[in-house]
Design an enzyme around this catalytic site. Structure first.
Site, PDB file in Angstrom:
ATOM      1  N   CYS A 263     -17.747  26.384  26.510  1.00  0.00           N
ATOM      2  CA  CYS A 263     -17.220  25.643  27.659  1.00  0.00           C
ATOM      3  C   CYS A 263     -15.774  25.165  27.501  1.00  0.00           C
ATOM      4  O   CYS A 263     -14.909  25.564  28.276  1.00  0.00           O
ATOM      5  CB  CYS A 263     -18.119  24.445  27.945  1.00  0.00           C
ATOM      6  SG  CYS A 263     -19.775  24.920  28.436  1.00  0.00           S
TER       7      CYS A 263
HETATM    8  N1  LIG Z   1     -24.049  27.292  26.195  1.00  0.00           N
HETATM    9  C1  LIG Z   1     -23.659  26.198  26.771  1.00  0.00           C
HETATM   10  O1  LIG Z   1     -23.554  25.158  26.106  1.00  0.00           O
HETATM   11  C2  LIG Z   1     -23.344  26.151  28.273  1.00  0.00           C
HETATM   12  C3  LIG Z   1     -23.201  24.913  28.892  1.00  0.00           C
HETATM   13  C4  LIG Z   1     -22.964  24.850  30.248  1.00  0.00           C
HETATM   14  C5  LIG Z   1     -22.819  26.032  30.981  1.00  0.00           C
HETATM   15  N2  LIG Z   1     -22.923  27.245  30.365  1.00  0.00           N
HETATM   16  C6  LIG Z   1     -22.786  28.434  31.205  1.00  0.00           C
HETATM   17  O2  LIG Z   1     -24.073  28.992  31.448  1.00  0.00           O
HETATM   18  C7  LIG Z   1     -24.005  30.419  31.508  1.00  0.00           C
HETATM   19  C8  LIG Z   1     -24.958  31.013  30.486  1.00  0.00           C
HETATM   20  O3  LIG Z   1     -24.534  30.642  29.195  1.00  0.00           O
HETATM   21  P1  LIG Z   1     -25.457  30.735  27.914  1.00  0.00           P
HETATM   22  O4  LIG Z   1     -24.760  29.944  26.869  1.00  0.00           O
HETATM   23  O5  LIG Z   1     -26.868  30.430  28.243  1.00  0.00           O
HETATM   24  O6  LIG Z   1     -25.349  32.308  27.584  1.00  0.00           O
HETATM   25  P2  LIG Z   1     -26.159  33.116  26.457  1.00  0.00           P
HETATM   26  O7  LIG Z   1     -25.256  34.206  26.036  1.00  0.00           O
HETATM   27  O8  LIG Z   1     -26.743  32.195  25.447  1.00  0.00           O
HETATM   28  O9  LIG Z   1     -27.402  33.739  27.246  1.00  0.00           O
HETATM   29  C9  LIG Z   1     -27.308  34.509  28.388  1.00  0.00           C
HETATM   30  C10 LIG Z   1     -28.466  35.505  28.454  1.00  0.00           C
HETATM   31  O10 LIG Z   1     -28.325  36.255  29.662  1.00  0.00           O
HETATM   32  C11 LIG Z   1     -28.727  37.605  29.407  1.00  0.00           C
HETATM   33  N3  LIG Z   1     -28.181  38.465  30.441  1.00  0.00           N
HETATM   34  C12 LIG Z   1     -26.963  39.026  30.531  1.00  0.00           C
HETATM   35  N4  LIG Z   1     -26.850  39.733  31.676  1.00  0.00           N
HETATM   36  C13 LIG Z   1     -28.025  39.612  32.324  1.00  0.00           C
HETATM   37  C14 LIG Z   1     -28.523  40.112  33.559  1.00  0.00           C
HETATM   38  N5  LIG Z   1     -27.759  40.863  34.367  1.00  0.00           N
HETATM   39  N6  LIG Z   1     -29.788  39.806  33.900  1.00  0.00           N
HETATM   40  C15 LIG Z   1     -30.574  39.051  33.093  1.00  0.00           C
HETATM   41  N7  LIG Z   1     -30.148  38.559  31.915  1.00  0.00           N
HETATM   42  C16 LIG Z   1     -28.889  38.822  31.549  1.00  0.00           C
HETATM   43  C17 LIG Z   1     -28.241  37.869  28.005  1.00  0.00           C
HETATM   44  O11 LIG Z   1     -28.971  38.937  27.401  1.00  0.00           O
HETATM   45  C18 LIG Z   1     -28.485  36.516  27.310  1.00  0.00           C
HETATM   46  O12 LIG Z   1     -29.744  36.490  26.670  1.00  0.00           O
HETATM   47  C19 LIG Z   1     -22.539  30.752  31.272  1.00  0.00           C
HETATM   48  O13 LIG Z   1     -21.901  30.890  32.510  1.00  0.00           O
HETATM   49  C20 LIG Z   1     -21.997  29.544  30.553  1.00  0.00           C
HETATM   50  O14 LIG Z   1     -20.632  29.360  30.769  1.00  0.00           O
HETATM   51  C21 LIG Z   1     -23.207  27.328  29.027  1.00  0.00           C
END
Ligand SMILES: NC(=O)c1ccc[n+]([C@@H]2O[C@H](COP(=O)([O-])OP(=O)(O)OC[C@H]3O[C@@H](n4cnc5c(N)ncnc54)[C@H](O)[C@@H]3O)[C@@H](O)[C@H]2O)c1
Length: 420
Positions: A263
């Protein structure tokens, strides 16, 4: 008579990572929904299906005790009342890569039924929900706002934070119009105590970028202050300690080796890119903060060289122990972690180093993979310098401090160490 399971609404969480998995668990805990999780990665599904261990900070035994349904096979998709998109939005050419949001939208368009609610939780620039996702779902021939409902729900998960989880962290929600907002608020109210209603999707999307830009800018301020204080011979940590006693109008931020995670280093860039594209203007403060924070690994390298020089050593003929690989303590996530820049600097300068972190197994820096020692090395005196980037709670501080080896603590927590 309808049984209880049949009367429950069906929820599909798309993308099972740091955001999707804890979210699934919270929805399941409410006991009001039948919850399925879809991820493109079959490896993720295999890991989630195990009955012990952790995945992205979630206890799998506990998660699986609620009987969730995980799959990566699209033929298993049925009809759902609620879709929540939690797919990654990594940086691509200075902006978020929206391809995975678009793919999720296309998937939803194929199966969505009248009356369904779609919520985007992935972080992106203002307008993503309405200008990008909405037209894709409307390919289903259903109309947004009447046939289906669409909202953005800002995600605030803080991995490793035991005080604030999904339930007690207020959720910002903005729909494309009032019914969508109301439906999203009603859904989230099942498992979140407090919902903040935004004027619309754009305000909700921008509020997420503001939160992380605020942190990035303030961290850059104290990082620059630390560098200036070092030259001035003033203790920056003591300065911050004094300033932080002001009970109003001051929020405490600390210097460090850089910013990490999914983030803080990334979200401000989405905002800056959005402003430059939409208004043809630079968001000066964001750009400057990003520059200062991204330069911190080079500054740390300079301080390492400076300390080695005091004992007539240089980086090439010294052994350095780097402690802490994750971007924050007690987690295994190394995404955008400051260590990536620091290892790159060390490699460029032919530095000889060992990395210790009890939660991280290996580190990929560009195309090279570095093994990480789970245990603190036995003979610390073999090292010429210990560089502390992160403090895990199981770190044997006494052993480090009593080793007699010069320590550079970039987090300013070790009294006896040299600080930034
Ligand atoms: N990690 C954090 O602390 C955090 C906090 C707030 C917001 N976010 C936001 O949330 C979103 C997700 O982040 P995250 O950290 O969970 O990511 P991550 O990489 O941990 O997990 C995302 C998952 O989505 C899957 N994926 C990718 N494309 C896909 C599709 N087309 N269909 C289904 N699954 C799919 C991947 O295989 C992966 O397992 C991002 O936009 C991120 O910026 C993350």
């Amino acid at each position: 008579m309808q049984n209880l399971a049949e009367s429950k609404q069906k929820v599909l969480v798309i993308g099972l990572g740091y955001v999707g998995v804890p979210l699934m668990k919270s929805i399941l805990e409410s006991n009001n929904f039948l919850v399925s999780g879809f991820d493109v990665s079959s490896e993720v599904i295999d890991l989630l299906s195990q009955d012990s261990g952790e995945f992205k900070g979630v206890d799998l035994k506990e998660l699986n005790s609620y009987g969730p349904n995980f799959f990566s096979d699209t033929t298993k998709l049925t009809d759902y009342d609620v879709f929540i998109i939690c797919v990654p939005t990594p940086l691509l050419d200075g902006g978020p890569d929206l391809s995975m949001i678009c793919k999720s939208g296309e998937l939803i368009a194929k199966i969505i039924k009248r009356g369904a609610l779609v919520i985007l939780e992935s972080t992106s620039y203002p307008g993503t929900t309405e200008d990008v996702l909405l037209p894709i779902i409307e390919k289903s021939k259903l109309n947004a706002g009447s046939d289906f409902f669409l909202a953005f729900g800002s995600e605030r998960i803080d991995p490793g934070n035991t005080d604030f989880g999904i339930r007690n962290t207020p959720k910002v929600v903005g729909g494309i119009e009032k019914i969508s907002t109301d439906k999203a608020v009603e859904f989230y109210s099942n498992f979140i105590n407090e919902i903040t209603v935004a004027k619309g999707t754009r305000e909700a999307e921008l509020s997420k970028l503001l939160e992380n830009t605020y942190r990035s800018v303030n961290i850059a301020l104290v990082n620059e202050l630390a560098m200036v204080c070092h030259e001035l011979g003033i203790d920056v940590w003591d300065t911050i300690r004094c300033a932080s006693t002001k009970p109003f109008g001051f929020h405490t931020f600390y210097p460090g080796p850089g910013v990490g995670g999914h983030c803080i280093p990334i979200d401000p860039i989405y905002l800056s890119k959005y402003v430059s594209k939409k208004l043809n203007k630079n968001f000066e403060l964001i750009n400057l903060s990003h520059k200062i924070n991204s330069n911190m690994p080079y500054y740390v390298l300079g301080r390492v060289k400076e300390l080695l020089k005091l004992s007539n050593k240089n980086i090439e003929n010294s052994k350095i122990l780097i402690i802490g690989a994750s971007y924050k303590s007690d987690i295994s996530d190394t995404r955008e972690s400051p260590i990536l820049g620091i290892v790159k600097c060390f490699v460029e300068n032919k530095g000889n180093f060992t990395i210790h972190d009890s939660n991280v197994v290996e580190l990929k820096v560009e195309s090279e993979v570095f093994k990480i020692e789970k245990e603190l090395p036995q003979n610390l005196v073999d090292f010429d310098l210990i560089l502390v980037l992160q403090h895990n709670s199981d770190l044997d501080m006494k052993k480090i401090v009593t080793s007699g080896v010069t320590i550079l603590d970039t987090r300013g927590k070790i009294q006896e160490a040299k600080k930034l």
